[in-house]
Design a protein around this motif. Structure first.
Motif, PDB file in Angstrom:
ATOM      1  N   GLY A 251       0.759  -1.323  -0.023  1.00 35.96           N
ATOM      2  CA  GLY A 251       0.039   0.180   0.076  1.00 35.96           C
ATOM      3  C   GLY A 251       0.726   1.258  -0.030  1.00 35.96           C
ATOM      4  O   GLY A 251       0.365   2.217   0.043  1.00 35.96           O
ATOM      5  N   GLU A 252       2.037   0.975   0.178  1.00 37.87           N
ATOM      6  CA  GLU A 252       2.933   2.495   0.193  1.00 37.87           C
ATOM      7  C   GLU A 252       3.330   2.754  -1.265  1.00 37.87           C
ATOM      8  O   GLU A 252       3.413   2.061  -2.075  1.00 37.87           O
ATOM      9  CB  GLU A 252       4.334   2.126   0.782  1.00 37.87           C
ATOM     10  CG  GLU A 252       4.236   1.459   2.322  1.00 37.87           C
ATOM     11  CD  GLU A 252       3.621   2.634   3.240  1.00 37.87           C
ATOM     12  OE1 GLU A 252       3.868   3.592   3.094  1.00 37.87           O
ATOM     13  OE2 GLU A 252       2.814   2.219   4.110  1.00 37.87           O
ATOM     14  N   VAL A 253       3.185   3.978  -1.594  1.00 36.06           N
ATOM     15  CA  VAL A 253       3.669   4.569  -2.755  1.00 36.06           C
ATOM     16  C   VAL A 253       4.532   5.629  -2.677  1.00 36.06           C
ATOM     17  O   VAL A 253       4.876   6.199  -1.563  1.00 36.06           O
ATOM     18  CB  VAL A 253       2.339   5.236  -3.548  1.00 36.06           C
ATOM     19  CG1 VAL A 253       1.476   4.109  -3.888  1.00 36.06           C
ATOM     20  CG2 VAL A 253       1.723   6.184  -2.826  1.00 36.06           C
ATOM     21  N   VAL A 254       5.381   5.837  -3.702  1.00 34.97           N
ATOM     22  CA  VAL A 254       6.267   6.815  -3.728  1.00 34.97           C
ATOM     23  C   VAL A 254       5.898   7.858  -5.066  1.00 34.97           C
ATOM     24  O   VAL A 254       5.721   7.527  -6.166  1.00 34.97           O
ATOM     25  CB  VAL A 254       7.830   6.390  -3.856  1.00 34.97           C
ATOM     26  CG1 VAL A 254       7.989   5.478  -4.907  1.00 34.97           C
ATOM     27  CG2 VAL A 254       8.617   7.604  -4.174  1.00 34.97           C
ATOM     28  N   GLY A 255       6.023   9.116  -4.933  1.00 27.13           N
ATOM     29  CA  GLY A 255       5.548  10.096  -5.843  1.00 27.13           C
ATOM     30  C   GLY A 255       6.639  10.193  -6.789  1.00 27.13           C
ATOM     31  O   GLY A 255       7.757  10.848  -6.156  1.00 27.13           O
ATOM     32  N   ILE A 256       6.588  10.414  -8.014  1.00 24.90           N
ATOM     33  CA  ILE A 256       7.774  10.817  -9.067  1.00 24.90           C
ATOM     34  C   ILE A 256       7.016  11.226 -10.179  1.00 24.90           C
ATOM     35  O   ILE A 256       6.242  10.824 -10.983  1.00 24.90           O
ATOM     36  CB  ILE A 256       8.671   9.405  -9.326  1.00 24.90           C
ATOM     37  CG1 ILE A 256       9.064   8.636  -8.194  1.00 24.90           C
ATOM     38  CG2 ILE A 256       9.507   9.990 -10.695  1.00 24.90           C
ATOM     39  CD1 ILE A 256       9.739   7.446  -9.065  1.00 24.90           C
ATOM     40  N   ALA A 257       7.346  12.710 -10.208  1.00 24.00           N
ATOM     41  CA  ALA A 257       6.963  13.592 -11.307  1.00 24.00           C
ATOM     42  C   ALA A 257       5.425  13.264 -11.585  1.00 24.00           C
ATOM     43  O   ALA A 257       4.836  13.214 -12.440  1.00 24.00           O
ATOM     44  CB  ALA A 257       7.656  13.205 -12.529  1.00 24.00           C
ATOM     45  N   GLY A 258       4.771  13.294 -10.325  1.00 25.94           N
ATOM     46  CA  GLY A 258       3.317  13.575 -10.438  1.00 25.94           C
ATOM     47  C   GLY A 258       2.853  11.940 -10.391  1.00 25.94           C
ATOM     48  O   GLY A 258       1.468  11.954 -10.603  1.00 25.94           O
ATOM     49  N   ALA A 259       3.562  11.046 -10.429  1.00 26.96           N
ATOM     50  CA  ALA A 259       2.898   9.636 -10.575  1.00 26.96           C
ATOM     51  C   ALA A 259       3.262   8.878  -9.279  1.00 26.96           C
ATOM     52  O   ALA A 259       4.399   9.187  -8.850  1.00 26.96           O
ATOM     53  CB  ALA A 259       3.769   8.902 -11.711  1.00 26.96           C
TER      54      ALA A 259
END
Lengths: 297, 659, 407
Positions: free
Chosen positions: A133-141
């Protein structure tokens, strides 16, 4: 832009799993000259063993392990299974024609899959991950951390494998065996032990791939087969020799399916990696990254 | 059994038909039989692709799908204005064949794993298309329904009992094809290409063409099976042609035995009927259930189908790789007390005589002047026969001025392996009717030079034979110009008899293709007989007449050398390249060999002879060339060349123990 | 890995067809004067193929064990392709059964429906394609649909999205087989007809997809997502929707329950997800259902008691009850009795309408973040809910077509 980034991440993650599968059967290929068609079902088995070890009563009722220790135990079990597989399905056939051995690995694949079905049932199961469930934001994604983990672990594992090949006694012996088994044997290389190790490592890599892949969705009996096929495509692109080439091949097919396929002819994207692979076999059978002509496989 | 394939085929068909007439208990039973026939047809196709031709293909199921769906599409849109089953069948065959040809040519440089992986890739592509390309499949959901019912001349195959006849006819045709191919040059050429591709190519077998032809034939058979399948079922789903069928096809062929055309049929029967018996109780006895308690669940034996077949596959490969048919043969020869089963070639069966008997009252072979490739020897020279008198007188003196014309001119040949220059700019000519010796220490590039000349390794430079340029990498082109070679280690085809081995090198290749084998059989057989006479004579000439019908695997080392020689003689070469022909022969055998070579020279064959035995070389050769480290050190008359100091240094001084 | 081998004699299952006189209606009486009814289940179970599920076999076996001599139950493995299904059906017919329960996939039943209709034997379809209703293109008097018609369910789901969720912008995902195609077609009709509703994206996926990033991101801007899919892709898709910040209701069908039960969907993804099950035995308050759940769990080896198991169980019981009520196992009598009777089963109250559909309810299910299931809404389907179908009151004579002799 963010879609582009997200699709690139998907492609990289899929490519990484394919590369893991490919490196897995490259190991056995180098040690024994055999492509192991059971690799896909070993990936599936890895995921199921991890589920078995970390859920309910754990293995043999010894209690469920936490995730990370469970993963490690799984990889160790897979290593042992690989060694056993070498003894059961490959060792009795040493010296026989390659066709014979490959067919035996097909048989092993059938047995493995059916065994998993009886053991774990066909209802989908789920393997948890610490990064769930963890996410990392890269350039808006938003990229799920599991996918990042897949890429990172693949880089680490593949680097370790390359180092193993380049700098250790095992690696030298493996390369010598790959070159000329009989001569290697005469020079005192323990070829039997070596091929057991190679099968063990290969199965352990399949276990790693299964553990990484499983938390993305749920686990059923078809989990590994597709990635074995993609692994074949990656290996072909890489020239079926160098591990580095195979990794680049994996990334290429991952991007072709998810990035290119995300924009062009979406409904048919599942076949793009294989079209690319057929083109490579037809036009450049030595692979994209190998110079000169290599002996046909 | 080998001798009467037509009889056995007839008996088999009759037996199946009789069983259907009197033994079938109901529609379910009939369906199982039809399924068995369906699988048999597909697997016989796979037997041609994998068993005979050795191509590791997973594509049978995909080609069945291509054939079936194409035919369904063609009849649905009434292509060419007709919607008959025949039209669909033909369109299915054509499309399958075209795709198979293109695919096979794309894969021409791939073998073993690459080919297997390529066919897996093709299967995946086909499955994706079937699932997604609904304009073509006309599927709703995943089922294409309402496919035209198969019918022939208004006779509809609308229930399983009738469909049986369609399946039986298809199997009959397919089996007949395998018999025809086995009783023609095609099968031995395919097997030669499978076991020893390089050797086969250098004696003139068009290995690529044979390989492609076998792949296409096997795939078209699968396509026909798929076509009949969809038109009898009248519906189709992609899953019917999925990976389960692909693996099942493998299981069936391997279990049944991949060295016999009956293997697929036995294997398919096993695959279809055994799980049924397991389901219905032990050995089909109702009420007797064998249950296994595993993982807290009770299972019937039938639940272990995949474990059962997977394990059988492994056990088969380890313990009896010839499959069930092989076991049957072993049991039979055990019962009959024969150690070796009969190994007669089909020609001997057909003509009812062995080559030796034939030799005594042999007619001169019929003239063969049509259809020969230009430049091959038969047109100018009488064929080599055992009794032929020397046609050219004596051993001539060498011609130091080079007045005799050169028959083979190699210019600036270079071969490189990685960083090693194995052959480094060698220019050498073989003159008419001479024996040119080529010597040099181990690793000096002699064999590589021969490999380059015959197109076996990639090389640069130029080669001309009788003034015609030869492209590198095309062994059959070299062969067509009359150049034949032997190999350092004797290369024989373990699955062929000596006679078949020698037959492969026949210079006359007319009517030896698949089309001839299936159409003009009488003409093909009379050609075969002529070739067979020549091959038998060549074997007789080298003293192997007694073992002509033995598998080459049973020969001793010396006999294999002689077999290679017989193969070379039978090839009727103009130029013969010999790679250490005397290696491993004792003194008398070497002398015999020398005699054979002198005979050949008298008949006008020029030779390039690589060898280590100096007395053998000097006694035979007119001139001798010396190689060292890939470069030509000296060329000269046999009696003078060894006086050259460089030669002494390079050769005699370094590698004495080899002499 | 306890491997206990036991050879046990079960009831004689495979009496050769035609060899014995187990003719219609003449079978020996079981308990209480009711005739023994011979039931065959056509479904694979675990081990027979990688795609097979154990629910049907477990449920039917449980019912047969409870009924004892009143039924003569056996199962024939019917692989999931239509062609293999045809063989299995013919094998079953060779054994001259009184009723057949069969085929998890509608593609199987639809493809060979003519043969089923011709046989005249009561056939209880485990799948519920709209084409199979009586008077439908593939239906017949003797084909009963156990479950509510799948397009009806899809329509109800779409109406739920429009009416209950009040969604205006809708994303659609359809798996590339009958489930996805038929479901999406039915839902699209509802959306096209509804005022102010717009489909913002429609995507497809394969049953083995492990990455649906593109599909999930295409749903951006939707108020609600409707999805007709398989369990594995649902798990992937639900999680990727959350990952990509698309935090809207996500309505799926029967596979959603399997996906959540596997543990693949938790947290916000589970809260957003809605599934539709024909029934949810585990949440029932009825003592009868709870007893059944514990009985089932005792024999299933850990497999969950889902609606398919309950339905297979119910059908065996229903057929036995019909045979007892009809005092006959003759196909016509049996069919007429079933058409007129009401049976209270574990999964539902079954009553045939004029379309031969037996069940008329389905439950919309939701989950909390821990994955605990609850029934949020009950869909009720009016009898004969397919528009334009004329009710048929008489049952035309159907006979057991004897298999034509080989000729």
């Amino acid at each position: 832009m963010s879609t582009f980034v997200a699709l690139t991440a998907s492609g990289l993650a899929a490519g990484a799993i394919a590369a893991l599968a490919a490196v897995g059967f490259l190991l056995t290929y180098k040690a024994t000259g055999v492509v192991n068609f059971a690799q896909g079902d070993l990936i599936t088995l890895g995921a199921y063993i991890a589920i078995w070890v970390t859920q309910k009563e754990g293995m043999f009722g010894l209690g469920a392990l936490d995730l990370v220790p469970g993963y490690i135990v799984t990889v160790l079990i897979m290593f042992a299974i690989g060694m056993v597989l070498e003894r059961l399905a490959y060792a009795p056939l040493r010296g026989r024609s390659i066709h014979v051995i490959v067919i035996t690995t097909l048989g092993a694949a059938l047995v493995l899959r059916a065994f998993i079905g009886l053991w774990q049932g066909t209802t989908p199961k789920f393997l948890d991950s610490p990064l769930r469930g963890e996410v990392v934001g890269i350039a808006g994604a938003n990229i799920s951390q599991q996918r990042v983990l897949i890429v990172v672990v693949t880089i680490v594992v593949v680097s370790a494998t390359i180092a193993l090949f380049a700098f250790t006694q095992f690696g030298r012996q493996l390369r010598a065996t790959a070159n000329d088994r009989d001569t290697a044997k005469l020079c005192g290389v323990p070829v039997n032990w070596l091929s057991m190790l190679a099968f063990g490592l290969s199965a352990a890599l399949a276990g790693v791939a299964g553990i990484l892949l499983a938390p993305l969705g749920s686990v059923d009996l078809t989990l590994g087969f597709n990635f074995m096929l993609l692994g074949f495509a990656a290996a072909v692109l890489g020239g079926f020799g160098s591990i580095g080439g195979v990794v680049v091949g994996g990334v290429a097919i991952g991007l072709v399916e998810h990035l290119f396929g995300g924009y062009v002819g979406r409904d048919f994207k599942a076949m793009y990696p294989f079209i690319l692979m057929l083109l490579i076999i037809a036009l450049r059978p030595q692979g994209l990254f190998t110079r000169g002509s290599v002996q046909r496989l | 059994m080998r001798g009467q394939p037509y009889l056995w085929l007839g008996l088999f068909l009759l037996g199946v038909a009789l069983y259907r007439q009197y033994g079938v208990t109901g529609l379910g039973d009939q369906d199982l039989i039809n399924t068995w026939l369906y699988y048999s047809v597909i697997v016989v196709g796979f037997y041609l692709v994998f068993g005979v031709s050795g191509q590791f293909a997973f594509s049978q199921a995909a080609f069945a799908a291509i054939g079936g769906y194409t035919s369904a599409w063609a009849t649905r849109i009434a292509l060419f204005g007709v919607d008959s089953f025949w039209m669909g069948l033909v369109v299915g065959i054509v499309v399958t064949a075209v795709i198979a040809v293109v695919f096979s040519l794309l894969m021409r440089r791939a073998s073993h794993f690459y080919f297997a992986i390529g066919t897996l890739g093709l299967s995946e592509i086909v499955l994706v298309l079937l699932r997604r390309w609904t304009e073509f499949t006309n599927a709703s959901g995943d089922t294409t329904a309402g496919i035209r019912r198969a019918s022939i001349f208004g006779f509809p195959f609308d229930d399983s009992y009738r469909q049986f006849w369609l399946w039986l006819s298809a199997l009959a045709v397919v089996l007949l094809l395998t018999i025809w191919l086995a009783r023609s040059p095609v099968q031995r050429e395919a097997m030669a290409g499978r076991d020893q591709e390089v050797v086969a190519a250098t004696v003139g077998v068009p290995t690529l063409r044979v390989r492609v032809a076998m792949f296409v034939l096997g795939s078209v058979i699968a396509g026909v099976a798929g076509t009949i399948f969809v038109h009898t079922k009248t519906f189709a789903t992609p899953e019917s042609f999925g990976i389960d069928l692909g693996l099942g096809i493998f299981v069936m062929l391997i279990l049944g035995g991949l060295e016999s055309r009956w293997g697929p049929i036995v294997g398919a029967a096993f695959y279809v009927f055994v799980p049924q018996w397991l389901q219905g109780g032990v050995l089909g006895i109702p009420g007797v259930e064998f249950t296994v308690d595993a993982f807290g669940q009770e299972h019937r034996l039938g639940d272990f189908r995949d474990i059962f077949f997977g394990s059988l596959l492994v056990i088969t490969m380890i313990a009896f790789p010839e499959g069930l048919v092989g076991i049957g043969r072993r049991v039979k020869s055990l019962l009959l007390g024969r150690v070796h089963p009969a190994q007669r070639t089909w020609l001997s069966d057909l003509f009812g005589i062995t080559p030796r008997k034939k030799e005594r009252d042999r007619q001169p072979p019929p003239p063969r002047d049509d259809g020969r490739p230009p430049g091959s020897v038969g047109a100018e020279h009488p064929p080599v026969t055992g009794s032929s008198a020397p046609t050219v007188e004596g051993n001539r003196a060498p011609d130091p001025d080079g007045a005799a014309p050169a028959v083979l001119v190699a210019d600036d040949i270079r071969v490189q392996f990685g960083g090693v220059r194995a052959v480094d700019g060698v220019s050498l000519s073989v003159l008419e009717d001479e024996i040119l010796g080529l010597v040099g220490p181990n690793g000096s590039g002699k064999t590589t030079f021969l490999n380059a000349l015959t197109g076996v390794v990639p090389a640069s430079g130029s080669v001309e034979v009788h003034g015609a340029g030869v492209p590198f990498g095309k062994p059959w082109r070299v062969r067509r110009l009359g150049v034949v070679r032997t190999f350092q280690a004797p290369q024989t085809y373990i699955h062929l008899t000596c006679l078949e081995d020698v037959l492969l090198s026949a210079p006359d290749r007319t009517l030896s293709g698949m089309t001839a084998a299936c159409s003009v059989r009488p003409a093909m057989i009379s050609r075969e007989r002529a070739r067979w006479d020549d091959a038998a004579a060549a074997l007789e000439q080298v003293g192997l007449g007694d073992v002509a019908e033995d598998p080459t695997a049973r020969l001793s080392y010396g006999q294999r050398r002689l077999l290679e020689l017989a193969r070379a003689i039978n090839a009727q070469p103009r130029i013969l390249l010999l790679d250490e022909p005397s290696a491993g022969l004792d003194a008398s055998e070497t002398e015999q060999l020398a005699e054979h070579l002198r005979n050949l020279q008298r008949e006008g064959v020029s030779m390039l002879l690589v060898d280590h035995k100096l007395d053998f070389i000097t006694s035979l050769c007119d001139r001798i060339a010396v190689l060292e480290l890939g470069q030509l050190v000296a060329v000269g008359a046999a009696d003078t060349v060894f006086e050259d100091q460089r030669v002494v240094d390079a050769y005699l001084g370094v590698d004495e123990e080899d002499l | 890995m306890r491997l206990k081998r036991s050879v046990c004699a079960l009831l004689a299952v495979g009496v050769a067809a035609g060899a014995t006189a187990v003719g219609a209606g003449t079978a020996g009486a079981g308990g209480g004067g009711a005739p023994t009814v011979k039931i065959i289940l056509l479904a694979e179970t675990t081990g027979e193929s990688p795609a097979a599920v154990p629910y049907y076999a477990n449920g039917a076996q449980l019912a047969a064990d409870e009924l004892g001599s009143r039924v003569e139950y056996s199962r024939i493995a019917a692989p999931l392709t239509p062609a293999a299904a045809e063989t299995a059906l013919n094998q079953a017919l060779d054994e001259d059964p009184d009723a057949i329960i069969g085929f998890p996939a509608s593609s199987q039943t639809i493809a060979i429906s003519q043969r089923i209709v011709d046989s005249g034997i009561p056939f209880f379809s485990l799948s519920s394609g709209e084409q199979l209703v009586k008077n439908g293109p593939n239906g017949g008097d003797n084909i009963f649909l156990i479950r509510p018609v799948d397009t009806n369910v899809a329509t109800k789901e779409a109406e739920y999205v429009v009416d209950d969720l009040d969604a205006k912008r809708i994303g659609m995902l359809c798996v590339d087989n009958a489930t996805g195609v038929n479901g999406c077609n039915a839902a699209r009709e509802v959306f096209d007809a509804a005022r102010g509703v717009e489909i913002v994206a429609e995507r497809t996926n394969s049953t083995t997809a492990t990455d649906l990033t593109e599909q999930a991101r295409a749903m951006d801007g939707a108020d609600a997502i409707i999805d007709f899919n398989f369990p594995n892709p649902i798990g992937v898709f639900a999680q990727q929707l959350i990952d990509n910040g698309i935090d809207v209701p996500h309505v799926d069908g029967a596979s959603a329950g399997i996906a959540v039960a596997s543990g693949a969907v938790t947290g916000d993804a589970a809260v957003n997800l809605r599934g539709v099950d024909d029934c949810v035995p585990t949440v029932s308050k009825s003592r009868k259902v709870r007893n059944w759940v514990s009985d089932y769990e005792g024999v299933s080896g850990g497999e969950p008691p889902i609606y398919s198991a309950a339905q297979a169980y119910d059908m065996v019981k229903l057929i036995a009850a019909a045979a007892r009520q009809a005092e006959s196992v003759a196909p016509r009598r049996l069919i007429r009795t079933i058409a007129g009777m009401t049976y209270n089963g574990i999964c539902a109250r079954y009553q045939s309408d004029d379309l031969n559909v037996l069940q008329h309810t389905a439950d919309l299910t939701r989950w909390n973040a821990e994955g605990e299931i609850r029934v949020a809404k009950r869909f009720r389907f009016a009898p004969n809910e397919l528009a334009g179908v004329v009710p048929e009151t008489t049952i035309p004579p159907t006979t057991v077509a004897p298999a034509p002799p080989p000729s």
